[in-house]
Design a protein around this motif. Structure first.
Motif, PDB file in Angstrom:
ATOM      1  N   ALA A 116       0.807  -1.222   0.000  1.00  0.00           N
ATOM      2  CA  ALA A 116       0.000   0.000   0.000  1.00  0.00           C
ATOM      3  C   ALA A 116       0.838   1.270   0.000  1.00  0.00           C
ATOM      4  N   PHE A 117       2.144   1.158   0.160  1.00  0.00           N
ATOM      5  CA  PHE A 117       2.967   2.326   0.454  1.00  0.00           C
ATOM      6  C   PHE A 117       2.913   3.401  -0.631  1.00  0.00           C
ATOM      7  N   LEU A 118       2.931   3.019  -1.892  1.00  0.00           N
ATOM      8  CA  LEU A 118       2.944   4.001  -2.982  1.00  0.00           C
ATOM      9  C   LEU A 118       1.550   4.464  -3.386  1.00  0.00           C
ATOM     10  N   GLY A 119       0.517   3.906  -2.765  1.00  0.00           N
ATOM     11  CA  GLY A 119      -0.842   4.329  -3.084  1.00  0.00           C
ATOM     12  C   GLY A 119      -1.499   3.534  -4.186  1.00  0.00           C
ATOM     13  N   GLY A 120      -0.882   2.424  -4.593  1.00  0.00           N
ATOM     14  CA  GLY A 120      -1.471   1.607  -5.648  1.00  0.00           C
ATOM     15  C   GLY A 120      -2.434   0.590  -5.078  1.00  0.00           C
ATOM     16  N   THR A 121      -1.931  -0.454  -4.463  1.00  0.00           N
ATOM     17  CA  THR A 121      -2.768  -1.445  -3.814  1.00  0.00           C
ATOM     18  C   THR A 121      -3.465  -0.786  -2.625  1.00  0.00           C
ATOM     19  N   SER A 122      -4.791  -0.820  -2.594  1.00  0.00           N
ATOM     20  CA  SER A 122      -5.509  -0.102  -1.544  1.00  0.00           C
ATOM     21  C   SER A 122      -5.625  -0.942  -0.285  1.00  0.00           C
ATOM     22  N   LEU A 123      -5.601  -0.273   0.862  1.00  0.00           N
ATOM     23  CA  LEU A 123      -5.809  -0.960   2.135  1.00  0.00           C
ATOM     24  C   LEU A 123      -7.192  -1.592   2.180  1.00  0.00           C
ATOM     25  N   ALA A 124      -8.173  -0.961   1.539  1.00  0.00           N
ATOM     26  CA  ALA A 124      -9.526  -1.516   1.524  1.00  0.00           C
ATOM     27  C   ALA A 124      -9.563  -2.840   0.769  1.00  0.00           C
ATOM     28  N   ALA A 125      -8.851  -2.912  -0.353  1.00  0.00           N
ATOM     29  CA  ALA A 125      -8.807  -4.166  -1.106  1.00  0.00           C
ATOM     30  C   ALA A 125      -8.105  -5.250  -0.308  1.00  0.00           C
ATOM     31  N   LEU A 126      -7.046  -4.894   0.389  1.00  0.00           N
ATOM     32  CA  LEU A 126      -6.344  -5.871   1.222  1.00  0.00           C
ATOM     33  C   LEU A 126      -7.223  -6.339   2.376  1.00  0.00           C
ATOM     34  N   ALA A 127      -8.021  -5.422   2.925  1.00  0.00           N
ATOM     35  CA  ALA A 127      -8.936  -5.807   3.995  1.00  0.00           C
ATOM     36  C   ALA A 127     -10.012  -6.753   3.473  1.00  0.00           C
ATOM     37  N   ALA A 128     -10.475  -6.508   2.241  1.00  0.00           N
ATOM     38  CA  ALA A 128     -11.482  -7.392   1.654  1.00  0.00           C
ATOM     39  C   ALA A 128     -10.944  -8.798   1.458  1.00  0.00           C
TER      40      ALA A 128
END
Length: 417
Positions: free
Chosen positions: A369-381
């Protein structure tokens, strides 16, 4: 690591060539004398490791000090490259020992707060705390169907072809302009450019030498470029079709971007144009028939927070934040614990805390998530980020994201670009 059998240490000048040939062999490559010389010029032996078995190198990895564009500015990053273990020495814990030595040294010496690499196999590095931070977009464009929308602004510049021995200063200037505004792009020093532009015949895969198309404004300024080759690909009917292989494209404006693609789409005797760009590449939106571009996502740059506090304080955020992250980091235990991230405008502070956590995640998810690509919301899902305070996930996910998708324009694994 040292035992009666294996020794892990830095590579000496005399050991570089056998070390480099061993690494190349793990990738199924040969290395010419010229390639070895170029690689040596780009390699810092003080940051190059090898594992030796009875005096012979059987594994290795290098760190290349780079600067990476991140949200809000740039950050020193340890570029991990030339990683390989000889097939005779697999599954003996050698790669793990090298990864641990690299990251421990970065932490103890207080060097780059993040490490990044482009893995040849995606399944390897998650266990070392790396996460996929940028996604590339592999595109195959049907050239004859690439009709541009009416009113597309191509500007009033022109595209010219340049000779290889004259074009490098123009490319460097354009790249530096684009890099400053594009999250995920690293700096390129002179040695990196030499490797990037090396055009050895045995590395072309049957395609032609590089062509250099540069976009110039009416006043002569160079504001974009496309590096490409001519090649062939099976047409599905037992024959072959002409392909333009775009190696790299950089544009300082939307006009130069559109003009470069108009130039590429106008090349004769070509069926397809192949290119790997950003996940949100604008090209399909310029065309009357967006289906002329077929695409597939592929992971590109994987990132690892070496020191969580320094890393998170080294970028900016889209929203004000006061967030406590509970990080689990089995491979780099100094990161494990709770970190309070406070961000406002261009400034951010991240410090250890004993306060209650808002989100729980591992170092690999934080890297993704660090660069703003992969979202924390998607990882939470996916069950990889746990929300501990209601509302914290949505705000944190939005704050980490940027206006555009980050992406990475060149190889980092082997060879180094």
């Amino acid at each position: 690591m040292k035992s009666s059998q294996f020794e892990l240490r830095r590579v000496t000048e005399q050991e570089f060539v056998p070390w480099a040939r061993m690494i190349a062999d793990t990738y199924g490559m040969d290395r010419s004398e010229r390639e070895l010389a170029d690689q040596r010029a780009a390699t810092d032996l003080d940051r190059t490791l090898a594992v030796f078995d009875e005096g012979e190198p059987v594994a290795g990895a290098s760190v290349y000090s780079r600067t990476l564009t991140v949200p809000g500015g740039s950050l020193p990053v340890a570029g991990i490259a030339s990683v390989g273990v000889a097939p005779t020495h697999r599954r003996r814990g050698i790669l793990t020992s090298m990864m641990r030595a690299q990251l421990t040294d970065l932490h103890e010496q207080q060097r780059e707060p993040v490490a990044a690499l482009r893995p040849s196999e995606a399944g390897i590095y998650g266990r070392y705390g790396y996460g996929p931070a940028t996604i590339g977009n592999r595109m195959r464009c049907e050239r004859r169907a690439m009709s541009f929308r009416p009113g597309t602004d191509f500007g009033d510049g022109t595209v010219r072809l340049h000779h290889a021995d004259q074009v490098r200063p123009l490319l460097e200037g354009i790249y530096d302009q684009v890099r400053a505004a594009t999250i995920g792009w690293p700096d390129r020093q002179a040695a990196h450019w030499t490797v990037r532009l090396a055009d050895h015949p045995h590395r072309r895969g049957g395609a032609t030498s590089l062509r250099f198309a540069v976009h110039h404004e009416r006043d002569g300024r160079a504001t974009g470029y496309a590096l490409y080759r001519h090649g062939e690909a099976p047409d599905g009917l037992g024959g072959s079709a002409g392909v333009v292989q775009v190696v790299e494209l950089a544009a300082c404006s939307r006009q130069s971007y559109a003009a470069l693609w108009r130039f590429l789409a106008g090349i004769d005797l070509v069926t397809w144009i192949d290119y790997e760009g950003a996940a949100d590449e604008p090209l399909p939106h310029l065309l009357t028939e967006p289906r002329a571009v077929r695409s597939a996502p592929v992971d590109r740059l994987w990132l690892r927070t070496v020191d969580v506090g320094r890393a998170l304080a080294g970028r900016s955020y889209s929203l004000p934040l006061d967030l406590v992250l509970e990080v689990r980091d089995d491979f780099c235990p100094w990161n494990s614990g709770r970190h309070r991230l406070q961000a406002e405008g261009e400034s951010a502070v991240c410090e250890p805390t004993t306060g209650p956590a808002d989100l729980r995640l591992t170092a690999a998810e934080l890297g993704a998530a660090f660069l703003g690509g992969t979202s924390l919301a998607a990882l939470a899902a996916a069950g990889l980020v746990e929300e501990l305070r209601r509302g914290a996930l949505a705000r944190a996910s939005a704050a980490f994201r940027g206006e555009r998708e980050p992406w990475y324009p060149g190889g980092w694994a082997f060879p180094l670009y």
